[in-house]
Design an enzyme around this catalytic site. Structure first.
Site, PDB file in Angstrom:
ATOM      1  N   TYR A 108       5.784 -34.837   9.776  1.00 34.62           N
ATOM      2  CA  TYR A 108       5.371 -36.070   9.076  1.00 34.62           C
ATOM      3  C   TYR A 108       6.513 -36.535   8.172  1.00 34.62           C
ATOM      4  O   TYR A 108       6.902 -37.710   8.191  1.00 34.62           O
ATOM      5  CB  TYR A 108       4.107 -35.776   8.265  1.00 34.62           C
ATOM      6  CG  TYR A 108       3.707 -36.834   7.252  1.00 34.62           C
ATOM      7  CD1 TYR A 108       3.094 -38.012   7.642  1.00 34.62           C
ATOM      8  CD2 TYR A 108       3.921 -36.623   5.883  1.00 34.62           C
ATOM      9  CE1 TYR A 108       2.705 -38.961   6.703  1.00 34.62           C
ATOM     10  CE2 TYR A 108       3.537 -37.566   4.941  1.00 34.62           C
ATOM     11  CZ  TYR A 108       2.931 -38.738   5.352  1.00 34.62           C
ATOM     12  OH  TYR A 108       2.545 -39.678   4.419  1.00 34.62           O
ATOM     13  N   LYS A 168       8.698 -40.004   8.222  1.00 35.83           N
ATOM     14  CA  LYS A 168       8.750 -40.903   7.060  1.00 35.83           C
ATOM     15  C   LYS A 168      10.187 -41.035   6.541  1.00 35.83           C
ATOM     16  O   LYS A 168      10.562 -42.074   5.977  1.00 35.83           O
ATOM     17  CB  LYS A 168       7.834 -40.389   5.949  1.00 35.83           C
ATOM     18  CG  LYS A 168       6.349 -40.580   6.254  1.00 35.83           C
ATOM     19  CD  LYS A 168       5.921 -42.040   6.100  1.00 35.83           C
ATOM     20  CE  LYS A 168       4.432 -42.215   6.228  1.00 35.83           C
ATOM     21  NZ  LYS A 168       3.990 -43.585   5.977  1.00 35.83           N
TER      22      LYS A 168
HETATM   23  N1  LIG Z   1      -2.811 -39.971   1.101  1.00 34.17           N
HETATM   24  C1  LIG Z   1      -1.642 -39.545   0.669  1.00 34.17           C
HETATM   25  O1  LIG Z   1      -1.552 -38.522  -0.032  1.00 34.17           O
HETATM   26  C2  LIG Z   1      -0.391 -40.309   0.964  1.00 34.17           C
HETATM   27  C3  LIG Z   1       0.760 -39.982   0.240  1.00 34.17           C
HETATM   28  C4  LIG Z   1       1.931 -40.693   0.475  1.00 34.17           C
HETATM   29  C5  LIG Z   1       1.945 -41.692   1.421  1.00 34.17           C
HETATM   30  N2  LIG Z   1       0.823 -41.960   2.138  1.00 34.17           N
HETATM   31  C6  LIG Z   1       0.900 -43.009   3.151  1.00 34.17           C
HETATM   32  O2  LIG Z   1      -0.038 -44.007   2.833  1.00 34.17           O
HETATM   33  C7  LIG Z   1      -0.479 -44.657   4.022  1.00 34.17           C
HETATM   34  C8  LIG Z   1      -2.000 -44.659   4.077  1.00 34.17           C
HETATM   35  O3  LIG Z   1      -2.434 -43.304   4.132  1.00 34.17           O
HETATM   36  P1  LIG Z   1      -3.947 -42.844   3.861  1.00 34.17           P
HETATM   37  O4  LIG Z   1      -3.870 -41.634   3.045  1.00 34.17           O
HETATM   38  O5  LIG Z   1      -4.748 -43.989   3.428  1.00 34.17           O
HETATM   39  O6  LIG Z   1      -4.360 -42.371   5.329  1.00 34.17           O
HETATM   40  P2  LIG Z   1      -5.647 -42.711   6.207  1.00 34.17           P
HETATM   41  O7  LIG Z   1      -6.871 -42.797   5.383  1.00 34.17           O
HETATM   42  O8  LIG Z   1      -5.612 -41.710   7.314  1.00 34.17           O
HETATM   43  O9  LIG Z   1      -5.341 -44.150   6.764  1.00 34.17           O
HETATM   44  C9  LIG Z   1      -4.346 -44.369   7.715  1.00 34.17           C
HETATM   45  C10 LIG Z   1      -4.554 -45.741   8.305  1.00 34.17           C
HETATM   46  O10 LIG Z   1      -3.553 -45.965   9.302  1.00 34.17           O
HETATM   47  C11 LIG Z   1      -4.200 -46.547  10.428  1.00 34.17           C
HETATM   48  N3  LIG Z   1      -3.471 -46.329  11.673  1.00 34.17           N
HETATM   49  C12 LIG Z   1      -3.137 -45.169  12.274  1.00 34.17           C
HETATM   50  N4  LIG Z   1      -2.511 -45.404  13.431  1.00 34.17           N
HETATM   51  C13 LIG Z   1      -2.449 -46.763  13.566  1.00 34.17           C
HETATM   52  C14 LIG Z   1      -1.930 -47.633  14.551  1.00 34.17           C
HETATM   53  N5  LIG Z   1      -1.340 -47.181  15.667  1.00 34.17           N
HETATM   54  N6  LIG Z   1      -2.016 -48.979  14.354  1.00 34.17           N
HETATM   55  C15 LIG Z   1      -2.618 -49.460  13.238  1.00 34.17           C
HETATM   56  N7  LIG Z   1      -3.156 -48.686  12.273  1.00 34.17           N
HETATM   57  C16 LIG Z   1      -3.068 -47.353  12.447  1.00 34.17           C
HETATM   58  C17 LIG Z   1      -5.569 -45.866  10.459  1.00 34.17           C
HETATM   59  O11 LIG Z   1      -6.437 -46.635  11.243  1.00 34.17           O
HETATM   60  P3  LIG Z   1      -7.471 -46.013  12.301  1.00 34.17           P
HETATM   61  O12 LIG Z   1      -8.782 -45.972  11.570  1.00 34.17           O
HETATM   62  O13 LIG Z   1      -7.458 -46.975  13.428  1.00 34.17           O
HETATM   63  O14 LIG Z   1      -6.965 -44.649  12.691  1.00 34.17           O
HETATM   64  C18 LIG Z   1      -5.921 -45.899   8.988  1.00 34.17           C
HETATM   65  O15 LIG Z   1      -6.449 -47.141   8.627  1.00 34.17           O
HETATM   66  C19 LIG Z   1       0.173 -43.892   5.181  1.00 34.17           C
HETATM   67  O16 LIG Z   1       1.337 -44.571   5.591  1.00 34.17           O
HETATM   68  C20 LIG Z   1       0.534 -42.571   4.553  1.00 34.17           C
HETATM   69  O17 LIG Z   1       1.600 -41.934   5.208  1.00 34.17           O
HETATM   70  C21 LIG Z   1      -0.348 -41.299   1.929  1.00 34.17           C
END
Ligand SMILES: NC(=O)c1ccc[n+]([C@@H]2O[C@H](COP(=O)([O-])OP(=O)(O)OC[C@H]3O[C@@H](n4cnc5c(N)ncnc54)[C@H](OP(=O)(O)O)[C@@H]3O)[C@@H](O)[C@H]2O)c1
Length: 245
Positions: free
Chosen positions: A149, A153
């Site tokens: 991951y 990133k």
């Molecule tokens: N949570 C953390 O601790 C954290 C920390 C740093 C950065 N981030 C980043 O923040 C962002 C959001 O993360 P989150 O924690 O909210 O994760 P999440 O709840 O798993 O949400 C991820 C989102 O990405 C969508 N997605 C996945 N594959 C896709 C595709 N091919 N086309 C369009 N949408 C797609 C998912 O939609 P589906 O429902 O269709 O799968 C979901 O809406 C990510 O980029 C993650 O890397 C998160």
């Protein structure tokens, strides 16, 4: 640029942090919010809260046709928020799961890149605008328990810098957001310390207003960034030790 009055598009709007982006944009006074999801039905409740402003759209960022269609259909966008991402908590050697690694690269790197490329002309036509890419501190130092991951990133972080340089002449601001662990979505069940998703969104949207390129929301990310500047090897070793503990 001002977020108030902006026409925004958020990818992964049905996800943990995505929903907070929608709320944050609403509260800041965005004029229209295109909420992207692979299954727009999953956005029904979110859109019902503010149907005049929140428009659910179908968008798969790994699908060239889907992205192209979105760029043509939503040609009024001036704030693109690339929030969609995936992480499978994969170790590189011990797990060696190339199928999952490919998905991480396809979504986190190529998907984000594809969105930037498709919307660059749209943003240009709308006066420059801004792109916000959701990255992570794990793009700057590897966490071996989630190594592939982080690698995907890291590619997105370098792409963010490249796109920023190329789009500077059309006055598009390109913001990279690098939180530590966020209390939502893919880290909902992770132990603390965690930053609140509202704080991540607030910092990201404020960076758009203040024209700040690199954002480290929350204490954990800020401390890590300070350590990386001071002694990058020390933090690499500290993260590496978590493989064996
Ligand atoms: N949570 C953390 O601790 C954290 C920390 C740093 C950065 N981030 C980043 O923040 C962002 C959001 O993360 P989150 O924690 O909210 O994760 P999440 O709840 O798993 O949400 C991820 C989102 O990405 C969508 N997605 C996945 N594959 C896709 C595709 N091919 N086309 C369009 N949408 C797609 C998912 O939609 P589906 O429902 O269709 O799968 C979901 O809406 C990510 O980029 C993650 O890397 C998160």
């Amino acid at each position: 640029m001002q977020v108030q009055g902006a026409i925004a598009l958020v990818t992964g709007a049905n996800g943990g942090i995505g929903q907070y982006y929608i709320q944050g944009l609403q509260q800041t006074g965005a004029a229209r919010i295109y909420a992207g999801a692979r299954n727009p039905d999953s956005l029904k409740d979110i859109a019902a809260a503010d149907p005049d402003r929140i428009i659910p759209i179908s968008l798969d960022i790994t699908d060239e046709a889907s992205v192209k269609e979105a760029a043509e259909a939503y040609s009024d966008v001036n704030l693109l928020i690339n929030n969609a991402g995936v992480g499978f908590n994969q170790r590189l050697v011990a797990d060696a799961n190339f199928d999952q690694m490919r998905v991480e690269i396809e979504v986190n790197y190529f998907g984000t890149l594809r969105m930037c490329l498709a919307f660059a002309p749209v943003l240009k036509a709308n006066g420059g605008g801004a792109i916000v890419n959701m990255l992570t501190m794990l793009a700057k130092v590897n966490f071996p328990l989630n190594a592939s991951y982080g690698a995907s990133k890291a590619a997105a972080l370098l792409a963010t810098q490249g796109i920023r340089a190329e789009l500077a002449s059309q006055k598009t601001l390109v913001v990279g957001v690098m939180p530590g662990t966020v209390d939502a979505g893919m880290s909902k069940h992770f132990p603390p310390p965690k930053v609140a998703p509202e704080e991540v969104v607030r910092a990201a949207l404020q960076a758009v207003v203040d024209e700040v390129e690199d954002v480290y929301p929350g204490e954990q990310a800020q401390k890590m960034q300070a350590q990386l500047l001071q002694d990058p090897k020390a933090i690499e070793k500290w993260m590496a030790e978590m493989v064996s503990t």
